[in-house]
Design an enzyme around this catalytic site. Structure first.
Site, short mmCIF file in Angstrom:
data_model
loop_
_atom_site.label_atom_id
_atom_site.label_comp_id
_atom_site.label_asym_id
_atom_site.label_seq_id
_atom_site.Cartn_x
_atom_site.Cartn_y
_atom_site.Cartn_z
N ASP A 157 -16.53 8.56 -10.36
CA ASP A 157 -15.87 7.31 -10.72
C ASP A 157 -15.30 6.60 -9.49
OD1 ASP A 157 -16.39 7.70 -13.47
OD2 ASP A 157 -14.66 9.05 -13.61
N ASP A 204 -5.35 -6.51 5.75
CA ASP A 204 -6.51 -7.40 5.67
C ASP A 204 -6.04 -8.82 5.93
OD1 ASP A 204 -7.76 -5.12 4.89
OD2 ASP A 204 -8.21 -5.75 2.85
N ASP A 222 -7.97 -5.20 11.21
CA ASP A 222 -9.06 -5.28 10.23
C ASP A 222 -10.38 -5.67 10.90
OD1 ASP A 222 -10.66 -5.84 8.02
OD2 ASP A 222 -9.60 -7.68 7.49
N HIS A 230 -11.54 -11.80 4.67
CA HIS A 230 -11.39 -11.18 5.99
C HIS A 230 -11.85 -12.15 7.08
CE1 HIS A 230 -10.91 -7.22 3.99
NE2 HIS A 230 -11.76 -7.74 3.12
#
Length: 580
Positions: free
Chosen positions: A76, A189, A221, A393
């Site tokens: 999952d 981010d 990032d 981003h």
């Protein structure tokens, strides 16, 4: 000892008073190094988690999950390995969340089952995280602390401050840890969009102030580091979306991640301008909408939103359906809609489908298949994402801008696969950061930073922990290997009953094949296999010392060779023997 929480208008810790020369020297020698340990988020997209070690105290930044890769059959989600944190849980002083996306917060409930530490985050981040944890049945008491740009957390050996960054969700912040040897800055981010709404706007002046005061190390990032230029601004995307809403003849189905609040806001804005109503499909998306709207992070006329139960009463040309799927992932739900297997909604001819969600690693083929199924079902799928959906981003020029603002002495690219980290390293070098001052770390690497040096200094336990249903970490590489083998060549089961005393086969052997060959069309193969198993068993009975373990291994080996010669396939062979 809990931190001292105070608020200052400039968002910086107070300057320390001057001390006598001897005491000042002692203060500077409190800790000569800081250790940074990525437990996730490097060499991969998602699963962000970074540990900062200062004078034996541990500070955890983000605790994210990752969606499974293509060969993680039945898995999952994937979370970081917390072994190091569990072994040192008494040293953890706090967990700091940069924003509310699950690749930064999704592993938090699993971590908090093992460690007890306060969690710091902005108002929206904490609200979304708490709601998700309640939805997943998390019942332990957690100390959540709300922070903002003016918050200063005073810990024994460092101060922690925050600065706003521009991302695809409001209340996103970067985190700055002020230590005795310099500031460690984690960007989270980010991008730089000058035309964005004030809720999403970055505090560039605060970043410049941090850079002017001196940054020892920057963790930044790297998601879009390979792409030149700037990320497309939101305002141009909003205009394109409005045009699609005005010119589409039927229903519009907008599929996005549940936590993509900027995309959700654009849908409401475009719907209002085009005279359409918006119905929200999916419990998780509705929960996010309710929280964000209640806290003032979504701005809309309430008359634009209609209950999903009233969808059939609204003309197609006046309707927008905002939807997502399980865990905020919309693609699987779209496939169900295309196959008319969805509980609430089916694709019909004339629908316009917009997919504002980038596929996770290994999911590109799944996206292509989904789009094909939607077209087959009669929908018009607008596939050029740059028209109505952009990344949260920053690209190359925005990464350069962050480096210019922070002016770091040392640099660690984070949040990206290795090629992205390497591209970001080259960007940093082009901005004047010496190559010897840049470290591309792997999960579990201990990066030690001193005043004048950065180096790798050992490793800690790190890697993937796989979540399958309610099982946490009980599926490992061996189970995944078996699942992969079963998916490729199937299973071949030999069932036999024997009498050890009489040394004979009482019944069988019976062959059961699943996913290997169709038994009715392979009778000759099954007969030869049955004869081979019987001969191996009878040969074993004739030996003075009967060892059934060796006989079972012989069945596996000889059957495997025989079946490969006959079919060029290698099914999993399982001999099952019952004794009477």
């Amino acid at each position: 000892m809990p931190p001292v929480l105070c608020r200052r208008k400039n968002g910086f810790p107070p300057k320390k008073r001057k001390q006598k020369r001897g005491l000042l020297k002692l203060a500077k020698n409190k800790h000569q190094s800081v250790k940074i340990i990525p437990l996730g988020g490097v060499g991969e997209l998602g699963k962000n988690m970074y540990v900062i070690e200062i004078q034996k105290n541990l500070y955890v930044i983000d605790a994210g999950l990752m969606f499974p890769e293509e060969e993680m059959f039945g898995i999952d989600i994937v979370i970081p390995d917390f072994t190091y944190l569990i072994e040192n849980k008494n040293r953890i002083k706090g967990i700091f969340l940069s924003h509310g996306h699950e690749d930064h917060t999704g592993a938090l409930p699993y971590l908090l089952r093992e460690v007890d530490a306060p969690v710091y985050g902005t108002r929206l981040t904490v609200s979304l995280t708490e709601a998700k944890m309640r939805e997943n049945g998390f019942k332990q008491k957690v100390s959540f602390q709300i922070v903002d740009e003016d918050t200063v957390l005073e810990f024994p050996h460092c101060s922690v401050t925050f600065f706003k960054v521009n991302h695809s969700i409001p209340d996103a912040v970067g985190i700055c840890m002020h230590t005795d040897i310099g500031a460690i800055v984690y960007t989270g981010d980010f991008k730089f969009d000058q035309s964005t709404h004030p809720l999403y706007r970055a505090n560039i002046s605060r970043m410049a102030d941090i850079g002017d005061r001196g940054v020892l190390c920057l963790l930044s990032d790297s998601t879009e580091a390979e792409k030149p230029g700037y990320t497309t601004p939101e305002v141009s995307v909003s205009r394109e979306l409005e045009s699609i809403f005005l010119n589409s003849p039927g229903r519009i189905i907008f599929a996005c991640y549940a936590s993509s609040l900027n995309a959700i806001q654009r849908v409401f804005d475009a719907a209002a301008k085009s005279g359409r109503k918006v119905a929200i499909a999916g419990r998780e998306l509705h929960n996010v909408y309710s929280i964000a709207h209640k806290l003032g992070y979504l701005h809309l006329d309430q008359s634009v939103v209609v209950p999903f139960s009233s969808v059939s009463k609204i003309p197609d040309e006046e309707l927008v359906i905002l939807m997502t799927g399980n865990q905020g992932e919309p693609l699987e739900a779209l496939q169900q809609m295309a196959k008319r297997a969805h509980k609430q909604l089916h694709i019909q001819k004339g629908d316009t489908v917009l997919i504002a969600a980038s596929p996770h690693r290994g999911g590109e083929l799944f996206l292509i298949k989904t789009i094909d199924m939607l077209f087959r079902a009669g929908a018009n799928v607008i596939t050029k994402q740059g028209r109505y959906h952009v990344s949260g981003h920053g690209r190359e020029e925005e990464l350069k801008f962050m480096l210019n603002l922070m002016k770091p002495k040392f640099f660690i690219p984070i949040h990206g696969e290795y090629r992205m980290l390497n591209a970001h390293k080259k960007i940093a070098m082009s901005m004047g950061v010496p190559e010897e001052n840049i470290v591309i770390a792997d999960k579990g690497d201990v990066v030690e930073i001193r005043r004048d040096k950065i180096s790798l200094n050992g490793r800690v336990a790190a890697g993937h922990v796989l979540i399958d249903g309610i099982g946490v970490g009980d599926v490992g590489n061996i189970v995944l290997r078996d699942r992969k083998l079963l998916s490729q060549d199937g299973i071949f089961i030999v069932v036999m009953t024997i009498s050890r005393n009489e040394r004979r086969i009482v019944s069988g052997p019976e062959i059961i094949s699943r996913g290997f060959v169709y038994v009715r069309e392979s009778e000759q193969l099954i007969e030869k296999s049955t004869k081979m198993v019987r001969e191996i068993a009878e040969k074993g009975f004739r030996r003075p010392a009967f060892d059934w373990t060796n006989v079972k291994q012989e069945i596996r080996d000889q059957l495997s060779a025989f079946l490969f010669d006959e079919t060029k396939r290698r099914p999993m062979i399982i001999p099952i023997v019952m004794e009477i």
